[in-house]
Design an enzyme around this catalytic site. Structure first.
Site, PDB file in Angstrom:
ATOM      1  N   LYS A 131      39.704  22.598  18.467  1.00  0.00           N
ATOM      2  CA  LYS A 131      38.245  22.546  18.263  1.00  0.00           C
ATOM      3  C   LYS A 131      37.482  22.917  19.528  1.00  0.00           C
ATOM      4  O   LYS A 131      36.410  23.520  19.470  1.00  0.00           O
ATOM      5  CB  LYS A 131      37.835  21.146  17.774  1.00  0.00           C
ATOM      6  CG  LYS A 131      38.501  20.743  16.449  1.00  0.00           C
ATOM      7  CD  LYS A 131      38.283  21.784  15.382  1.00  0.00           C
ATOM      8  CE  LYS A 131      39.120  21.532  14.138  1.00  0.00           C
ATOM      9  NZ  LYS A 131      39.965  22.674  13.761  1.00  0.00           N
ATOM     10  N   GLU A 215      29.673  15.379  20.585  1.00  0.00           N
ATOM     11  CA  GLU A 215      28.607  16.145  19.932  1.00  0.00           C
ATOM     12  C   GLU A 215      27.461  15.200  19.596  1.00  0.00           C
ATOM     13  O   GLU A 215      27.675  14.002  19.397  1.00  0.00           O
ATOM     14  CB  GLU A 215      29.095  16.757  18.607  1.00  0.00           C
ATOM     15  CG  GLU A 215      30.065  17.889  18.723  1.00  0.00           C
ATOM     16  CD  GLU A 215      30.474  18.423  17.350  1.00  0.00           C
ATOM     17  OE1 GLU A 215      30.140  17.794  16.320  1.00  0.00           O
ATOM     18  OE2 GLU A 215      31.156  19.466  17.312  1.00  0.00           O
ATOM     19  N   HIS A 250      36.672  12.536   3.489  1.00  0.00           N
ATOM     20  CA  HIS A 250      36.953  13.927   3.868  1.00  0.00           C
ATOM     21  C   HIS A 250      37.828  14.654   2.864  1.00  0.00           C
ATOM     22  O   HIS A 250      38.411  15.688   3.173  1.00  0.00           O
ATOM     23  CB  HIS A 250      37.548  13.979   5.281  1.00  0.00           C
ATOM     24  CG  HIS A 250      36.720  13.217   6.259  1.00  0.00           C
ATOM     25  ND1 HIS A 250      35.437  13.595   6.572  1.00  0.00           N
ATOM     26  CD2 HIS A 250      36.950  12.059   6.909  1.00  0.00           C
ATOM     27  CE1 HIS A 250      34.931  12.696   7.417  1.00  0.00           C
ATOM     28  NE2 HIS A 250      35.827  11.766   7.627  1.00  0.00           N
ATOM     29  N   ARG A 306      42.716  30.155   6.512  1.00  0.00           N
ATOM     30  CA  ARG A 306      43.565  30.207   5.309  1.00  0.00           C
ATOM     31  C   ARG A 306      42.664  30.412   4.093  1.00  0.00           C
ATOM     32  O   ARG A 306      41.443  30.305   4.205  1.00  0.00           O
ATOM     33  CB  ARG A 306      44.317  28.884   5.164  1.00  0.00           C
ATOM     34  CG  ARG A 306      43.371  27.726   4.900  1.00  0.00           C
ATOM     35  CD  ARG A 306      44.068  26.386   4.751  1.00  0.00           C
ATOM     36  NE  ARG A 306      43.150  25.357   4.295  1.00  0.00           N
ATOM     37  CZ  ARG A 306      42.380  24.622   5.101  1.00  0.00           C
ATOM     38  NH1 ARG A 306      42.432  24.801   6.412  1.00  0.00           N
ATOM     39  NH2 ARG A 306      41.553  23.718   4.622  1.00  0.00           N
TER      40      ARG A 306
HETATM   41  C1  MV4 Z   1      29.953  15.643  12.161  1.00  0.00           C
HETATM   42  C2  MV4 Z   1      29.029  14.910  11.390  1.00  0.00           C
HETATM   43  C3  MV4 Z   1      27.777  14.655  11.925  1.00  0.00           C
HETATM   44  N1  MV4 Z   1      27.474  15.080  13.178  1.00  0.00           N
HETATM   45  N2  MV4 Z   1      29.622  16.071  13.388  1.00  0.00           N
HETATM   46  C4  MV4 Z   1      33.669  15.219   9.241  1.00  0.00           C
HETATM   47  C5  MV4 Z   1      34.907  16.030   9.102  1.00  0.00           C
HETATM   48  C6  MV4 Z   1      34.893  16.970  10.214  1.00  0.00           C
HETATM   49  N3  MV4 Z   1      35.098  18.305   9.701  1.00  0.00           N
HETATM   50  C7  MV4 Z   1      33.559  16.850  10.844  1.00  0.00           C
HETATM   51  N4  MV4 Z   1      32.825  15.851  10.116  1.00  0.00           N
HETATM   52  C8  MV4 Z   1      31.573  15.527  10.490  1.00  0.00           C
HETATM   53  N5  MV4 Z   1      31.185  15.944  11.687  1.00  0.00           N
HETATM   54  C9  MV4 Z   1      28.407  15.767  13.889  1.00  0.00           C
HETATM   55  N6  MV4 Z   1      28.100  16.176  15.125  1.00  0.00           N
HETATM   56  C10 MV4 Z   1      29.425  14.504  10.093  1.00  0.00           C
HETATM   57  C11 MV4 Z   1      30.689  14.776   9.671  1.00  0.00           C
HETATM   58  C12 MV4 Z   1      31.076  14.292   8.349  1.00  0.00           C
HETATM   59  C13 MV4 Z   1      31.297  15.208   7.327  1.00  0.00           C
HETATM   60  C14 MV4 Z   1      31.186  16.570   7.550  1.00  0.00           C
HETATM   61  C15 MV4 Z   1      31.414  17.433   6.500  1.00  0.00           C
HETATM   62  C16 MV4 Z   1      31.767  16.944   5.240  1.00  0.00           C
HETATM   63  C17 MV4 Z   1      31.901  15.609   5.038  1.00  0.00           C
HETATM   64  C18 MV4 Z   1      31.670  14.709   6.067  1.00  0.00           C
HETATM   65  C19 MV4 Z   1      31.799  13.342   5.853  1.00  0.00           C
HETATM   66  C20 MV4 Z   1      31.572  12.477   6.876  1.00  0.00           C
HETATM   67  C21 MV4 Z   1      31.220  12.954   8.142  1.00  0.00           C
END
Ligand code: MV4
Length: 520
Positions: A131, A215, A250, A306
Site C-alpha cells: 500500500k 491517513e 469488508h 486481478r
Molecule cells: C478508509 C476508510 C475511511 N478513511 N480509509 C476498509 C477496507 C480497506 N480497503 C480500506 N477501508 C477503509 N479505509 C480512510 N482514510 C474507510 C474504510 C472502510 C471501508 C472502505 C471501503 C469499503 C468498506 C469499508 C468498510 C469499513 C471501512
C-alpha cells in the site's frame, strides 16, 4: 495470427492461445470456461478431491486432479498447476481471482515455463500489493490519495507527531494489508499508543510485515471502483464505476453499476484517474482501481490486480466480455475494438453466499438439495453450484452471483427482487434473504447508503430475530470454521484446516449417524 518468424518473439508479439488451464474453481472457473468456449479455446480444469464432481470439471475439455482438499493442498500448489498445464499441452493459465491470482512469483513461474499468463506483470502486482509503494506511485502520477503518509510510520511517538498534522480522527493501516485487514481508526491522541502497537503486531503476524502508515479518516465514505483494461501495446481503457459500499466486515454483498451517487463529470474524472493509476505501473490485463468517495471528492484506496467477483455488472452495462479481453491481451492482441464502448442501463449483483444471516453470517455447511434458478428478462446467474454439491469448510462461502439488468436502476432493482423471490436453494442457508430486505430499504431505493450502512442495518436488529442455534452439531461446525478463518488470518474467508474439515467430516458423519443415511 501466428508470430512472424523474422522478428524475435517479444512480449508484444501475438501468440495464439488454443488451450487454457483455469487455475481456479467454482463460479469463476465456469465463467472463464464460457469465454473460452466463445473464443474456440479448449479448457483444462484442475480440481481438489472435494471438487471431483464440480461443474467446472464437467464443463472442461480435460481435467487434472490435484489431490487434497484445502487450498494449500490444491489450488495454491503452483508447481502442480504448472505441471498440469505442461502435461495437457495448455498454452496459457488464467488464475481467476483469489488463490494465486495476485501472486507475482507464480506469474513469473508461469512465464518461465513458456506459458502465457492471463494477468498483469509481477512488477505491477508488486507495486500495487504494497500500500505504501502504491501510494507513492499514485502521488507521482497525480492521482488523488487520502491525505496521509507515503512512508512507514516507525513508532507511536512518530504516529502522534504526524497525526497532529493530519488532524484526528486518523486511520492506521498496514502497508502489507488490504481488503480491511490491518486497519484501525484512531479517534484521538490518547488511543494512539495502544492502537499502533496492536495493529502493527497484527500486521506482523498476518503478513510478516508490520509497517504502518497514517491517513486522515474519512467519515462514512462510499466505495467506488473503476474497471480498467490495458493491452501490451500501450492502450489503457476504463469501463466506468461500480458501487461496492454494501459490505459487511469488508465482504461485499451487493454491488451495482453505475453508482447512484456519481454524476457524468465525476465519472470522467475518476475514469481518467484510474487510467493514470494503471499507466503508472505499466498495467496490462483487467484490473480495478478502488476509491473512497466522500462529499464529492474521491481518493485512491488501492488497486486490485486481478479480475474481480463483481466484474459481471460492468459487462452487462458496457456489453463487453472482460474475461475474453483478458485472454486476448495475454495473447498479445490489441484492444482497440473496445475503444468507445458506450454504457447503457443499470446492473445490480447479489452475492449468493452459503451463510446464515440469522446466525451472525456464520458459514452454513451441508449438501445442496433442490435448486431453482431464476430467469427471464434481464437475469444472469453466474454459478458453480450443482444439486448434491457439498458445501465444505475448505473454500469461501460464495455459491453464485445473481445479476439483474434493466434500462434503469429501478427496473434492475425490481428484477433483482423477482430473482430473489424465484430463487430456491435447498440444504444450506444463504444470503438471499438479507439481500431481499436490503433492496427494499429506503436507503437502497434512494441510493443514499455508505460503507457503514450494512453493518448498522444488521447491528440495528432490523433483520429477523437471531434464532437460537438448535443444531449443536451445526453450531460446532460453524464455530470451528469461523475460528479457523480467524486463526488462518487469510485475506479471504478461506476455511482450510484439517480441524474445520475434520469438523465438517465429523459433523457429516455424526449427522448421518444422528439422522440415519438421509443426512440433512
Ligand atoms: C478508509 C476508510 C475511511 N478513511 N480509509 C476498509 C477496507 C480497506 N480497503 C480500506 N477501508 C477503509 N479505509 C480512510 N482514510 C474507510 C474504510 C472502510 C471501508 C472502505 C471501503 C469499503 C468498506 C469499508 C468498510 C469499513 C471501512
Amino acid at each position: 495470427m501466428a508470430p512472424s518468424r523474422s522478428k524475435p518473439v517479444t512480449a508484444s508479439t501475438p501468440r495464439p492461445i488454443r488451450k487454457l488451464l483455469i487455475a481456479n474453481r467454482g463460479e469463476i472457473a465456469v465463467r472463464i470456461q464460457r469465454s473460452c468456449r466463445d473464443l474456440g479455446i479448449e479448457t483444462v480444469a484442475i480440481y481438489s478431491d472435494a471438487d471431483r464432481n464440480a461443474l467446472h470439471v464437467r464443463f472442461a475439455n480435460q481435467a487434472v486432479a490435484l489431490g487434497g482438499n484445502t487450498p494449500a493442498e490444491s489450488y495454491l500448489r503452483g508447481d502442480r498447476i504448472i505441471a498440469a498445464a505442461k502435461e495437457t499441452g495448455a498454452d496459457a493459465i488464467h488464475p481467476g481471482f483469489g488463490f494465486l491470482a495476485e501472486n507475482g512469483e507464480f506469474a513469473d513461474a508461469v512465464a518461465a515455463a513458456g506459458l502465457a499468463w492471463v494477468g498483469p506483470t509481477a512488477k505491477s502486482m508488486e507495486i500495487m500489493g504494497d500500500k505504501l509503494s502504491s501510494r507513492r506511485a499514485m502521488v507521482a502520477a497525480k492521482v488523488p490519495v487520502v491525505p496521509g503518509t507515503t512512508d512507514a510510520v516507525d513508532d507511536p511517538a512518530a504516529a502522534l507527531r504526524i497525526a497532529e498534522g493530519i488532524g484526528y480522527p486518523v486511520m492506521l493501516k498496514a502497508s502489507a494489508g488490504g481488503g480491511g485487514k490491518g486497519i484501525r481508526v484512531v479517534p484521538s491522541a490518547q488511543e494512539m499508543e495502544s492502537a499502533f502497537s496492536t495493529a502493527s503486531g497484527e500486521a506482523q503476524n498476518a503478513f510478516g510485515d508490520g509497517r504502518m502508515y497514517l491517513e486522515k479518516f474519512l467519515v462514512s465514505p462510499r466505495h467506488i471502483e473503476i474497471q480498467v483494461l490495458g493491452d501490451k501495446h500501450g492502450t489503457v481503457l476504463h469501463f466506468g464505476e461500480r458501487e461496492c459500499s454494501l459490505q459487511r466486515r469488508h465482504q461485499k454483498l451487493i454491488e451495482e453499476a453505475p453508482s447512484p451517487i456519481i454524476d457524468e463529470a465525476t465519472r470522467q474524472r475518476m475514469g481518467e484517474a484510474a487510467v493514470a493509476a494503471a499507466r503508472a505501473v505499466n498495467y496490462h490485463s483487467a484490473g480495478t482501481v478502488e476509491f473512497l468517495w466522500s462529499q464529492g471528492e474521491f481518493y485512491f484506496l488501492e488497486m486490485n490486480t486481478r479480475i474481480q467477483v463483481e466484474h459481471g455488472i460492468t459487462e452487462e452495462v458496457y456489453g463487453v466480455d472482460l474475461i475474453s479481453q483478458m485472454i486476448r491481451v495475454a495473447a498479445g492482441e490489441k484492444i482497440d475494438d473496445c475503444v468507445g464502448l458506450v454504457p447503457r442501463g443499470h446492473a445490480i449483483e447479489v452475492r449468493l453466499n452459503a451463510e446464515d444471516p440469522d446466525n451472525g453470517f456464520l458459514p452454513s455447511l451441508g449438501t445442496v438439495r433442490n435448486l431453482r434458478w431464476p430467469g427471464g428478462p434481464g437475469v444472469r446467474i453466474d454459478s458453480g453450484v450443482y444439486r448434491g454439491m457439498e458445501v465444505t469448510p475448505y473454500y469461501d462461502s460464495m455459491l453464485a452471483k445473481l445479476i439483474a439488468f434493466g434500462r434503469d436502476r429501478e427496473q434492475a432493482r425490481r428484477r433483482m427482487l423477482r430473482v430473489l423471490q424465484e430463487l430456491h436453494v435447498g440444504g444450506v442457508k444463504t444470503s438471499a434473504g438479507i439481500a431481499l430486505q436490503l433492496l427494499q430499504t429506503e436507503a437502497f431505493i434512494t441510493g443514499d447508503y455508505d460503507t457503514g450502512f450494512l453493518e448498522r442495518y444488521v447491528e440495528g436488529g432490523r433483520e429477523a430475530p437471531k434464532r437460537e442455534v438448535t443444531d449443536d452439531l451445526e453450531r460446532v461446525a460453524a464455530i470451528v470454521a469461523a475460528l479457523h478463518r480467524q486463526r488462518a488470518g487469510a485475506r479471504r474467508p478461506a476455511r482450510s484446516s484439517q480441524e474445520s474439515s475434520g469438523g465438517s467430516n465429523w459433523l457429516r458423519a455424526a449427522r448421518l449417524e444422528q439422522h440415519g443415511r438421509s443426512g440433512r
